[in-house]
Write an enzyme that holds these catalytic residues in place. Structure first.
Site, PDB file in Angstrom:
ATOM      1  N   ASN A 208       0.845  -1.194   0.000  1.00  0.00           N
ATOM      2  CA  ASN A 208       0.000   0.000   0.000  1.00  0.00           C
ATOM      3  C   ASN A 208       0.877   1.239   0.000  1.00  0.00           C
ATOM      4  O   ASN A 208       2.009   1.189   0.479  1.00  0.00           O
ATOM      5  CB  ASN A 208      -0.857   0.043   1.275  1.00  0.00           C
ATOM      6  N   ASP A 277      -4.843  -5.598   2.812  1.00  0.00           N
ATOM      7  CA  ASP A 277      -6.000  -6.430   3.167  1.00  0.00           C
ATOM      8  C   ASP A 277      -5.918  -7.825   2.564  1.00  0.00           C
ATOM      9  O   ASP A 277      -6.596  -8.737   3.013  1.00  0.00           O
ATOM     10  CB  ASP A 277      -7.294  -5.769   2.668  1.00  0.00           C
ATOM     11  N   LYS A 287      11.114 -17.744  -8.389  1.00  0.00           N
ATOM     12  CA  LYS A 287      10.690 -16.582  -9.174  1.00  0.00           C
ATOM     13  C   LYS A 287       9.755 -17.029 -10.309  1.00  0.00           C
ATOM     14  O   LYS A 287      10.079 -17.994 -11.020  1.00  0.00           O
ATOM     15  CB  LYS A 287      11.937 -15.886  -9.744  1.00  0.00           C
ATOM     16  N   PHE A 321      -7.490   4.860  11.676  1.00  0.00           N
ATOM     17  CA  PHE A 321      -7.410   5.834  10.585  1.00  0.00           C
ATOM     18  C   PHE A 321      -8.327   5.377   9.464  1.00  0.00           C
ATOM     19  O   PHE A 321      -8.590   4.173   9.328  1.00  0.00           O
ATOM     20  CB  PHE A 321      -5.962   5.949  10.068  1.00  0.00           C
TER      21      PHE A 321
HETATM   22  N1  CTP Z   1      -6.544  -1.843   9.205  1.00  0.00           N
HETATM   23  C1  CTP Z   1      -6.050  -2.965   9.818  1.00  0.00           C
HETATM   24  N2  CTP Z   1      -5.971  -4.139   9.122  1.00  0.00           N
HETATM   25  C2  CTP Z   1      -6.353  -4.200   7.834  1.00  0.00           C
HETATM   26  C3  CTP Z   1      -6.843  -3.036   7.190  1.00  0.00           C
HETATM   27  C4  CTP Z   1      -6.913  -1.877   7.905  1.00  0.00           C
HETATM   28  O1  CTP Z   1      -5.699  -2.913  11.004  1.00  0.00           O
HETATM   29  N3  CTP Z   1      -6.259  -5.345   7.188  1.00  0.00           N
HETATM   30  C5  CTP Z   1      -6.665  -0.590   9.981  1.00  0.00           C
HETATM   31  C6  CTP Z   1      -5.811   0.571   9.486  1.00  0.00           C
HETATM   32  O2  CTP Z   1      -4.588   0.613  10.178  1.00  0.00           O
HETATM   33  C7  CTP Z   1      -6.681   1.781   9.792  1.00  0.00           C
HETATM   34  C8  CTP Z   1      -8.093   1.247   9.701  1.00  0.00           C
HETATM   35  O3  CTP Z   1      -7.995  -0.168   9.833  1.00  0.00           O
HETATM   36  O4  CTP Z   1      -6.504   2.237  11.108  1.00  0.00           O
HETATM   37  C9  CTP Z   1      -8.819   1.566   8.417  1.00  0.00           C
HETATM   38  O5  CTP Z   1      -8.030   1.236   7.316  1.00  0.00           O
HETATM   39  P1  CTP Z   1      -8.534   1.489   5.841  1.00  0.00           P
HETATM   40  O6  CTP Z   1      -7.515   0.961   4.885  1.00  0.00           O
HETATM   41  O7  CTP Z   1      -8.987   2.910   5.709  1.00  0.00           O
HETATM   42  O8  CTP Z   1      -9.860   0.634   5.791  1.00  0.00           O
HETATM   43  P2  CTP Z   1     -10.208  -0.888   5.580  1.00  0.00           P
HETATM   44  O9  CTP Z   1     -10.670  -1.424   6.894  1.00  0.00           O
HETATM   45  O10 CTP Z   1      -9.101  -1.633   4.920  1.00  0.00           O
HETATM   46  O11 CTP Z   1     -11.473  -0.743   4.635  1.00  0.00           O
HETATM   47  P3  CTP Z   1     -11.529  -0.306   3.072  1.00  0.00           P
HETATM   48  O12 CTP Z   1     -10.206  -0.704   2.479  1.00  0.00           O
HETATM   49  O13 CTP Z   1     -12.675  -1.041   2.573  1.00  0.00           O
HETATM   50  O14 CTP Z   1     -11.750   1.196   3.094  1.00  0.00           O
END
Ligand code: CTP
Length: 395
Positions: A208, A277, A287, A321
């Site tokens: 990311n 995610d 590879k 966040f």
């Molecule tokens: N977060 C987490 N683990 C994940 C994804 C996100 O702990 N697998 C946490 C991030 O650190 C942040 C919050 O969840 O504090 C929201 O992250 P964000 O990427 O905005 O949201 P998602 O939960 O991934 O949802 P989406 O991608 O659908 O917006």
């Protein structure tokens, strides 16, 4: 931060010139500087350089003109919010450890009630001499602070311990000690920062976008306010902050395991990491060679770390966040509920000049109780300050 005064004691050693850099860094942060030089320090660099940088008269000897000044060692000792002795020689350490006050610097150190920080620099054998080490130990027991020298090639040609600590590091420690808010002294704060990576094969991964700057700013704000801080960071190019337990991780799973290890003992948890995610269903040990066909990789869901924290929450204040490209407030509010958060810091990632890699950000903080705090565009460090102000108001 309201303007603070640091009295810098400069002792005679080849590292004297580095004290100029420390002073210059502190001046840039609006710190008032008064310099006291020992007689031997003047042999290395003239007081004029220190006078020009500090914009104050340099004091070098108790019995010199101008006599019109009030009893100087007392006035400076009182004026100081902190005394920094850079470089500290074996001589000044030995004098203070044994209660000797026979010149302007040693008398001022004796007379001050402000914290005194020694940054030693000397030959390795001298530094490791048990007498010097014993004096340091004694002074530490009396709550004098030491910024340990680093190892390296010394001016005398020897290699070893005794090199003055990095000047940026010294000034950062001083600034931390002078920070005006100390309201997290009894707290353990856990922060995550940066991205995580999901490996595809030995040379490829997906990740990311995240510079880590927001999370590091939060960790540094908590540290300066007195908290014991653990920062779990994905890969990023920021330098290791001082006074913080930094744990480097790469994958979602590594971050998950480390966060859970520290979670129970944490009072405040701020999850600013941009966690991946998904991960490839199968990691390819070798590879992947290219072929004429398209490449299809199946990605499977990985841990939602924050959701797990929400489910296991006891007394922690949990802050998440939300990086959104549309329906900022609505999406952020959904995340508060879904992940059982106390606060969420929401930012619109489509705005230019804020967010990713920028030093500034424009965020809205939402609370579980429905309050909405729209912050102006400000530095990530200022956002961190506002966030802890808010958390402390609520406690
Ligand atoms: N977060 C987490 N683990 C994940 C994804 C996100 O702990 N697998 C946490 C991030 O650190 C942040 C919050 O969840 O504090 C929201 O992250 P964000 O990427 O905005 O949201 P998602 O939960 O991934 O949802 P989406 O991608 O659908 O917006």
């Amino acid at each position: 931060m309201a303007s603070k005064t640091v009295v810098v004691g400069v002792c005679g050693g080849i590292a004297v010139y580095k004290a100029l850099d420390v002073i210059s860094r502190l001046k840039k942060k609006d710190i008032n500087i008064h310099v006291i030089m020992t007689k031997s320090a003047i042999e290395f660099v003239t007081p004029l350089s220190f006078q020009a940088l500090s914009q104050n008269m340099v004091i070098s000897d108790m019995f010199e003109e101008p006599r019109a000044w009030e009893i100087q060692h007392i006035s400076l000792a009182k004026k100081a919010d902190l005394m920094l002795i850079v470089p500290s020689t074996a001589n000044i350490i030995g004098k203070v450890a044994n209660g000797i006050a026979d010149d302007m610097l040693s008398t001022t150190i004796m007379a001050t009630k402000a914290p005194v920080v020694f940054a030693p620099a000397m030959n390795t054998n001298m530094y490791q001499n048990p007498i010097v080490q014993d004096n340091i130990k004694k002074l530490k027991n009396f709550n004098y602070e030491f910024i340990s020298p680093s190892s390296g090639r010394l001016a005398c040609g020897d290699t070893g311990e005794g090199k003055l600590a990095d000047t940026e590091y010294i000034s950062e420690i001083v600034l931390s000690m002078l920070y005006d808010k100390k309201d997290l002294c009894d707290k353990e704060v856990l922060v995550t920062a940066g991205p995580t990576v999901s490996y595809i094969d030995p040379v490829r991964y997906i990740t990311n976008r995240s510079s880590g700057k927001m999370g590091y700013a939060i960790a540094e704000e908590a540290r300066d306010r007195g908290a014991k801080v653990t920062l779990i960071s994905g890969p990023c190019s920021l330098k290791k902050p001082h006074g913080i337990n930094l744990i480097n991780v790469n994958t979602n799973e590594e971050m998950y395991n480390k966060v859970l290890e520290y979670y129970d003992k944490s009072d405040i948890v701020v999850k600013s990491a941009a966690v991946a995610d998904y991960k490839p269903q199968n990691y390819c040990e070798k590879k992947i060679k290219k072929s004429e066909d398209d490449l299809k990789i199946t990605f499977v869901r990985d841990y939602d770390i924050l959701k797990t924290l929400g489910e296991r929450k006891k007394n922690q204040i949990l802050v998440g966040f939300a990086a959104e490209s549309n329906d900022l407030i609505e999406n952020a509010r959904t995340k508060i509920n879904k992940k059982n958060l106390d606060y969420i810091v929401a930012n619109d990632i489509t705005l230019e000049d804020t967010g990713f890699a920028s030093d500034n950000n424009l965020v809205t903080i939402l609370s579980r109780d429905g309050e909405v705090y729209n912050l102006d565009k400000m530095s990530k460090r200022e956002i961190a300050r506002e966030l802890f102000n808010l958390l402390n108001k609520k406690r």
